[in-house]
Design a protein around this motif. Structure first.
Motif, PDB file in Angstrom:
ATOM      1  N   ARG A   3      16.498   4.651  -2.223  1.00 56.86           N
ATOM      2  CA  ARG A   3      17.554   4.516  -1.210  1.00 56.86           C
ATOM      3  C   ARG A   3      17.029   4.669   0.207  1.00 56.86           C
ATOM      4  NH1 ARG A   3      21.233   8.897  -4.268  1.00 56.86           N
ATOM      5  NH2 ARG A   3      19.100   9.701  -4.469  1.00 56.86           N
ATOM      6  N   HIS A   4      15.836   5.222   0.355  1.00 56.73           N
ATOM      7  CA  HIS A   4      15.278   5.474   1.685  1.00 56.73           C
ATOM      8  C   HIS A   4      14.159   4.508   2.070  1.00 56.73           C
ATOM      9  CE1 HIS A   4      16.679   9.825   0.735  1.00 56.73           C
ATOM     10  NE2 HIS A   4      17.662   9.117   1.279  1.00 56.73           N
ATOM     11  N   VAL A   5      13.928   3.498   1.236  1.00 54.07           N
ATOM     12  CA  VAL A   5      12.915   2.482   1.577  1.00 54.07           C
ATOM     13  C   VAL A   5      13.433   1.656   2.751  1.00 54.07           C
ATOM     14  CG1 VAL A   5      11.723   0.416   0.768  1.00 54.07           C
ATOM     15  CG2 VAL A   5      11.981   2.388  -0.753  1.00 54.07           C
ATOM     16  N   PRO A   6      12.657   1.500   3.819  1.00 56.60           N
ATOM     17  CA  PRO A   6      13.153   0.801   5.016  1.00 56.60           C
ATOM     18  C   PRO A   6      13.259  -0.701   4.828  1.00 56.60           C
ATOM     19  CG  PRO A   6      10.841   1.395   5.280  1.00 56.60           C
ATOM     20  CD  PRO A   6      11.293   2.034   3.994  1.00 56.60           C
ATOM     21  N   GLU A   7      13.941  -1.357   5.765  1.00 53.23           N
ATOM     22  CA  GLU A   7      14.072  -2.799   5.779  1.00 53.23           C
ATOM     23  C   GLU A   7      12.718  -3.458   6.070  1.00 53.23           C
ATOM     24  OE1 GLU A   7      16.568  -4.782   5.128  1.00 53.23           O
ATOM     25  OE2 GLU A   7      18.125  -3.274   4.832  1.00 53.23           O
ATOM     26  N   TYR A  58       2.093  -7.083 -13.466  1.00 48.09           N
ATOM     27  CA  TYR A  58       1.913  -8.001 -12.342  1.00 48.09           C
ATOM     28  C   TYR A  58       3.253  -8.365 -11.717  1.00 48.09           C
ATOM     29  CZ  TYR A  58       0.701 -12.384  -9.925  1.00 48.09           C
ATOM     30  OH  TYR A  58       0.539 -13.381  -8.999  1.00 48.09           O
ATOM     31  N   TYR A  59       3.281  -8.429 -10.370  1.00 45.07           N
ATOM     32  CA  TYR A  59       4.505  -8.829  -9.664  1.00 45.07           C
ATOM     33  C   TYR A  59       4.363 -10.211  -9.021  1.00 45.07           C
ATOM     34  CZ  TYR A  59       8.005  -9.200  -6.006  1.00 45.07           C
ATOM     35  OH  TYR A  59       9.014  -9.661  -5.192  1.00 45.07           O
ATOM     36  N   GLY A  60       3.338 -10.424  -8.227  1.00 40.70           N
ATOM     37  CA  GLY A  60       3.192 -11.687  -7.511  1.00 40.70           C
ATOM     38  C   GLY A  60       1.940 -11.670  -6.649  1.00 40.70           C
ATOM     39  N   SER A  61       1.742 -12.758  -5.904  1.00 42.75           N
ATOM     40  CA  SER A  61       0.532 -12.871  -5.101  1.00 42.75           C
ATOM     41  C   SER A  61       0.832 -13.571  -3.786  1.00 42.75           C
ATOM     42  CB  SER A  61      -0.551 -13.637  -5.859  1.00 42.75           C
ATOM     43  OG  SER A  61      -0.133 -14.972  -6.089  1.00 42.75           O
ATOM     44  N   GLN A  62      -0.130 -13.517  -2.869  1.00 42.94           N
ATOM     45  CA  GLN A  62      -0.014 -14.268  -1.633  1.00 42.94           C
ATOM     46  C   GLN A  62      -1.379 -14.407  -0.961  1.00 42.94           C
ATOM     47  OE1 GLN A  62       1.338 -10.816   1.571  1.00 42.94           O
ATOM     48  NE2 GLN A  62       2.047 -12.868   1.864  1.00 42.94           N
ATOM     49  N   PRO A  63      -1.587 -15.519  -0.234  1.00 46.86           N
ATOM     50  CA  PRO A  63      -2.759 -15.603   0.627  1.00 46.86           C
ATOM     51  C   PRO A  63      -2.535 -14.737   1.863  1.00 46.86           C
ATOM     52  CG  PRO A  63      -1.375 -17.519   0.949  1.00 46.86           C
ATOM     53  CD  PRO A  63      -0.737 -16.707  -0.151  1.00 46.86           C
ATOM     54  N   VAL A  69      10.837  -3.567  -0.809  1.00 52.57           N
ATOM     55  CA  VAL A  69      12.251  -3.942  -0.758  1.00 52.57           C
ATOM     56  C   VAL A  69      12.761  -4.310  -2.155  1.00 52.57           C
ATOM     57  CG1 VAL A  69      13.875  -5.667   0.134  1.00 52.57           C
ATOM     58  CG2 VAL A  69      12.184  -4.629   1.666  1.00 52.57           C
ATOM     59  N   HIS A  70      11.921  -4.949  -2.961  1.00 57.00           N
ATOM     60  CA  HIS A  70      12.293  -5.295  -4.327  1.00 57.00           C
ATOM     61  C   HIS A  70      12.602  -4.024  -5.134  1.00 57.00           C
ATOM     62  CE1 HIS A  70      12.310  -7.606  -8.058  1.00 57.00           C
ATOM     63  NE2 HIS A  70      11.487  -6.710  -8.590  1.00 57.00           N
ATOM     64  N   PHE A  71      11.810  -2.987  -4.938  1.00 60.80           N
ATOM     65  CA  PHE A  71      12.052  -1.707  -5.609  1.00 60.80           C
ATOM     66  C   PHE A  71      13.376  -1.111  -5.157  1.00 60.80           C
ATOM     67  CE2 PHE A  71      11.618   2.943  -5.816  1.00 60.80           C
ATOM     68  CZ  PHE A  71      11.222   3.109  -7.132  1.00 60.80           C
ATOM     69  N   ARG A  72      13.625  -1.175  -3.857  1.00 65.11           N
ATOM     70  CA  ARG A  72      14.883  -0.642  -3.320  1.00 65.11           C
ATOM     71  C   ARG A  72      16.094  -1.415  -3.833  1.00 65.11           C
ATOM     72  NH1 ARG A  72      15.942  -2.071   2.660  1.00 65.11           N
ATOM     73  NH2 ARG A  72      16.604  -3.951   1.564  1.00 65.11           N
ATOM     74  N   LEU A  92       6.984 -11.213   5.881  1.00 69.14           N
ATOM     75  CA  LEU A  92       5.694 -11.879   5.745  1.00 69.14           C
ATOM     76  C   LEU A  92       4.849 -11.367   4.593  1.00 69.14           C
ATOM     77  CD1 LEU A  92       4.467 -12.031   9.477  1.00 69.14           C
ATOM     78  CD2 LEU A  92       5.572 -13.845   8.157  1.00 69.14           C
ATOM     79  N   SER A  93       4.851 -10.057   4.373  1.00 70.79           N
ATOM     80  CA  SER A  93       3.830  -9.468   3.503  1.00 70.79           C
ATOM     81  C   SER A  93       4.333  -9.176   2.094  1.00 70.79           C
ATOM     82  CB  SER A  93       3.294  -8.168   4.128  1.00 70.79           C
ATOM     83  OG  SER A  93       4.217  -7.124   4.002  1.00 70.79           O
ATOM     84  N   LEU A  94       3.414  -9.306   1.152  1.00 72.61           N
ATOM     85  CA  LEU A  94       3.676  -8.922  -0.229  1.00 72.61           C
ATOM     86  C   LEU A  94       4.014  -7.442  -0.317  1.00 72.61           C
ATOM     87  CD1 LEU A  94       3.537  -9.550  -3.303  1.00 72.61           C
ATOM     88  CD2 LEU A  94       1.071  -9.117  -3.174  1.00 72.61           C
ATOM     89  N   THR A  95       3.333  -6.624   0.466  1.00 76.69           N
ATOM     90  CA  THR A  95       3.586  -5.182   0.472  1.00 76.69           C
ATOM     91  C   THR A  95       5.046  -4.880   0.760  1.00 76.69           C
ATOM     92  OG1 THR A  95       1.329  -4.685   1.181  1.00 76.69           O
ATOM     93  CG2 THR A  95       3.003  -3.002   1.596  1.00 76.69           C
TER      94      THR A  95
END
Length: 283
Positions: free
Chosen positions: A257-261, A214-219, A274-277, A266-269
């Motif tokens: 290294r190629h994950v965009p900004e 588990y990482y996190g959640s959001q409405p 970005v957290h992975f990057r 706003l989104s958990l996605t």
């Protein structure tokens, strides 16, 4: 994420409040919300403006349903279809996502969630009588059979599938959102979120995963969701993707290294990507 509006405080506890002159009034049609002429800043109608418009036209002020407050600012839902509104118009909810301030984006998303619930639950699903608004809680009550109807929240998972220093990134098929996303899907009846993770990954890209965490959640009121974020690892074996073309237009392994900004914040996605990057593939 959308709910991160500090130092502002979101108050969702229900009370049968009445609007004051400065209360914000939100009105929707289809997937649009009424705003004053908006470019980058969200500017809501106020109750005082609605009062003045109705007075000029000699018409009754429409019903005002209390939604929530941000700090001391109250928000109400109303149907304004019969009122000739001032300078402004109905803005697509997708366009609102890129506007400011964030607490107003959060307000639009949550107000839309409640609007859809009120719109779709006018009559009792048990006996067919017209439902009534309860004054003590956020609930619709049937005066005939006693049925109680509460706001509906649909749990769904966001899945970051990892394989070494790569993460599986996708794009939706036939949707307005064209940027990168992650595997996602609704939790079904009798299913845990972890089981949803395994099933959705298999259905959408034909891969088996393990080490689900588990990482996190959001409405996410735009779709009446509570989103639950998970990372998982590709099961040892074939990394060949079998794409469900009805759900996705693209799925590919992307080096960290190629994950965009994240352009919206706003989104958990986007936060998970970005957290992975930023952690160089160590999640």
């Amino acid at each position: 994420m959308i709910q991160d509006i500090a130092p502002h405080k979101f108050h969702n506890e229900y009370e049968a409040k009445k609007p004051d002159q400065h209360s914000y009034v939100l009105a929707f049609r289809e997937r649009q919300v009424y705003l004053h002429n908006a470019a980058e800043t969200i500017d809501f109608l106020t109750y005082e403006e609605i009062q003045n418009l109705c007075k000029k036209k000699n018409i009754a002020i429409p019903q005002m349903i209390y939604l929530f407050s941000v700090d001391e600012q109250k928000y109400f839902l109303s149907n304004l279809n019969e009122i000739e509104l001032p300078d402004g118009g109905y803005y697509n909810l997708f366009a609102v996502r890129s506007m400011q301030p964030k607490e107003h984006v959060m307000a639009v998303s949550t107000a839309w969630h409640l609007y859809v619930w009120y719109r779709d639950h006018q009559f009792c699903g048990r006996c067919g009588a017209r439902l009534q608004h309860d004054t003590g809680m956020r609930m619709l009550a049937c005066p005939s059979c006693g049925n109680q109807v509460f706001p509906q929240i649909a749990p769904a998972v966001i899945v970051g599938v990892t394989h070494g220093k790569k993460i599986l990134m996708t794009k939706y098929a036939g949707r307005e959102y064209k940027r990168y996303a992650l595997i996602a899907g609704f939790t079904e009846i009798g299913e845990t979120p972890e089981q949803t993770v395994r099933r959705e990954v298999m259905e959408e890209v034909g891969l088996q995963v393990h080490n689900i965490r588990y990482y996190g959640s959001q409405p996410w009121g735009f779709d009446s969701n509570l989103l639950l974020g998970y990372y998982c690892d590709l099961q040892e074996g074939d990394e060949q993707i079998t794409l469900d073309q009805e759900e996705l237009s693209l799925a590919e392994w992307v080096d960290y290294r190629h994950v965009p900004e994240d352009r919206e914040g706003l989104s958990l996605t986007a936060e998970m990507m970005v957290h992975f990057r930023d952690n160089k593939g160590k999640v």
